[in-house]
Design a protein around this motif. Structure first.
Motif, PDB file in Angstrom:
ATOM      1  N   SER A 189      29.798  47.038  35.968  1.00  0.00           N
ATOM      2  CA  SER A 189      30.920  46.265  35.425  1.00  0.00           C
ATOM      3  C   SER A 189      31.886  45.850  36.537  1.00  0.00           C
ATOM      4  N   ALA A 190      32.135  46.737  37.472  1.00  0.00           N
ATOM      5  CA  ALA A 190      33.042  46.406  38.572  1.00  0.00           C
ATOM      6  C   ALA A 190      32.489  45.275  39.435  1.00  0.00           C
ATOM      7  N   SER A 191      31.182  45.280  39.659  1.00  0.00           N
ATOM      8  CA  SER A 191      30.598  44.190  40.456  1.00  0.00           C
ATOM      9  C   SER A 191      30.719  42.858  39.711  1.00  0.00           C
ATOM     10  N   GLY A 192      30.541  42.891  38.399  1.00  0.00           N
ATOM     11  CA  GLY A 192      30.717  41.668  37.611  1.00  0.00           C
ATOM     12  C   GLY A 192      32.153  41.181  37.627  1.00  0.00           C
ATOM     13  N   LEU A 193      33.102  42.103  37.546  1.00  0.00           N
ATOM     14  CA  LEU A 193      34.519  41.726  37.598  1.00  0.00           C
ATOM     15  C   LEU A 193      34.861  41.099  38.948  1.00  0.00           C
ATOM     16  N   MET A 224      37.276  23.005  34.134  1.00  0.00           N
ATOM     17  CA  MET A 224      37.851  23.776  33.023  1.00  0.00           C
ATOM     18  C   MET A 224      36.762  24.508  32.250  1.00  0.00           C
ATOM     19  N   ILE A 225      35.610  23.856  32.058  1.00  0.00           N
ATOM     20  CA  ILE A 225      34.484  24.524  31.381  1.00  0.00           C
ATOM     21  C   ILE A 225      34.013  25.718  32.209  1.00  0.00           C
ATOM     22  N   ASN A 226      33.902  25.531  33.518  1.00  0.00           N
ATOM     23  CA  ASN A 226      33.509  26.644  34.396  1.00  0.00           C
ATOM     24  C   ASN A 226      34.540  27.766  34.348  1.00  0.00           C
ATOM     25  N   MET A 227      35.824  27.392  34.262  1.00  0.00           N
ATOM     26  CA  MET A 227      36.872  28.400  34.198  1.00  0.00           C
ATOM     27  C   MET A 227      36.789  29.203  32.894  1.00  0.00           C
ATOM     28  N   ILE A 228      36.525  28.513  31.787  1.00  0.00           N
ATOM     29  CA  ILE A 228      36.386  29.214  30.496  1.00  0.00           C
ATOM     30  C   ILE A 228      35.181  30.147  30.539  1.00  0.00           C
ATOM     31  N   THR A 229      34.081  29.674  31.111  1.00  0.00           N
ATOM     32  CA  THR A 229      32.876  30.504  31.213  1.00  0.00           C
ATOM     33  C   THR A 229      33.137  31.735  32.077  1.00  0.00           C
ATOM     34  N   ALA A 230      33.817  31.548  33.192  1.00  0.00           N
ATOM     35  CA  ALA A 230      34.122  32.684  34.071  1.00  0.00           C
ATOM     36  C   ALA A 230      35.071  33.664  33.377  1.00  0.00           C
ATOM     37  N   THR A 231      36.023  33.135  32.630  1.00  0.00           N
ATOM     38  CA  THR A 231      36.953  34.010  31.904  1.00  0.00           C
ATOM     39  C   THR A 231      36.229  34.831  30.849  1.00  0.00           C
ATOM     40  N   ARG A 232      35.320  34.178  30.124  1.00  0.00           N
ATOM     41  CA  ARG A 232      34.544  34.908  29.099  1.00  0.00           C
ATOM     42  C   ARG A 232      33.662  35.980  29.744  1.00  0.00           C
ATOM     43  N   TYR A 282      34.287  37.511  32.544  1.00  0.00           N
ATOM     44  CA  TYR A 282      35.208  38.557  32.986  1.00  0.00           C
ATOM     45  C   TYR A 282      35.575  39.463  31.813  1.00  0.00           C
ATOM     46  N   GLU A 283      35.894  38.844  30.664  1.00  0.00           N
ATOM     47  CA  GLU A 283      36.235  39.628  29.470  1.00  0.00           C
ATOM     48  C   GLU A 283      35.073  40.492  29.013  1.00  0.00           C
ATOM     49  N   ALA A 284      33.847  39.973  29.083  1.00  0.00           N
ATOM     50  CA  ALA A 284      32.675  40.762  28.697  1.00  0.00           C
ATOM     51  C   ALA A 284      32.514  41.975  29.603  1.00  0.00           C
ATOM     52  N   ASN A 285      32.780  41.809  30.898  1.00  0.00           N
ATOM     53  CA  ASN A 285      32.699  42.951  31.812  1.00  0.00           C
ATOM     54  C   ASN A 285      33.782  43.976  31.523  1.00  0.00           C
ATOM     55  N   VAL A 286      34.977  43.519  31.160  1.00  0.00           N
ATOM     56  CA  VAL A 286      36.046  44.452  30.793  1.00  0.00           C
ATOM     57  C   VAL A 286      35.656  45.222  29.536  1.00  0.00           C
ATOM     58  N   THR A 287      35.064  44.531  28.559  1.00  0.00           N
ATOM     59  CA  THR A 287      34.635  45.195  27.329  1.00  0.00           C
ATOM     60  C   THR A 287      33.566  46.249  27.625  1.00  0.00           C
TER      61      THR A 287
END
Length: 147
Positions: A10-14, A114-122, A124-129
């Motif tokens: 998870s840390a590597s993904g973050l 913006m699409i790439n940013m949304i994908t990266a944010t999602r 990131y959130e999946a790795n946090v979860t």
């Protein structure tokens, strides 16, 4: 898979997604940075994006001749510049205009960024979860161990 393996994955993904978000932010910040067409001394900014690679870890097991691998996270192996031609704008009064009156701008599409940013944010959130789920499992195991 050990407890700390899931934390490390998870840390590597973050880390990878944070770098991706940094590059996207840099692309957006420089999308109006002008350059002189066909002049290597004053080039237009080029869009940058990361290339990810899976990190594999060798698993040794008795009785098998071939090594086996398991996923151990992700890492950025390089940052690539987009080599698409710059967007030319006719601005003869611009200080960077060439003899024809054109100025080079990066070929960055804000919608794609913006699409790439949304994908990266999602991601990131999946790795946090996933990290929080691993942490909760570890805490429950400790509670069970206490009795």
């Amino acid at each position: 898979m050990g407890l700390f393996d899931s934390f490390a994955i998870s840390a590597s993904g973050l880390t990878a997604e944070r770098l991706r978000l940094d590059l996207i932010s840099n692309n957006i910040a420089n999308m109006n940075t002008a350059g002189r067409p066909d002049d290597p001394a004053v080039p237009a900014y080029r869009r940058r994006f990361p290339v990810f690679a899976q990190v594999l870890q060798e698993v040794r097991s008795a009785g098998t001749a071939r090594p086996r691998y398991k996923g151990a996270g992700v890492r950025v192996i390089r940052i690539v510049e987009d080599h698409s031609p710059p967007r030319l704008a006719y601005e003869p009064s611009h200080p960077l205009a060439d003899e024809r009156g054109y100025v080079a701008y990066p070929n960055i599409n804000i919608v794609n960024e913006m699409i790439n940013m949304i994908t990266a944010t999602r991601s990131y959130e999946a790795n946090v979860t996933a990290l929080n789920a691993a942490k909760d499992i570890a805490l429950k195991a400790i509670e069970i161990g206490r009795g």
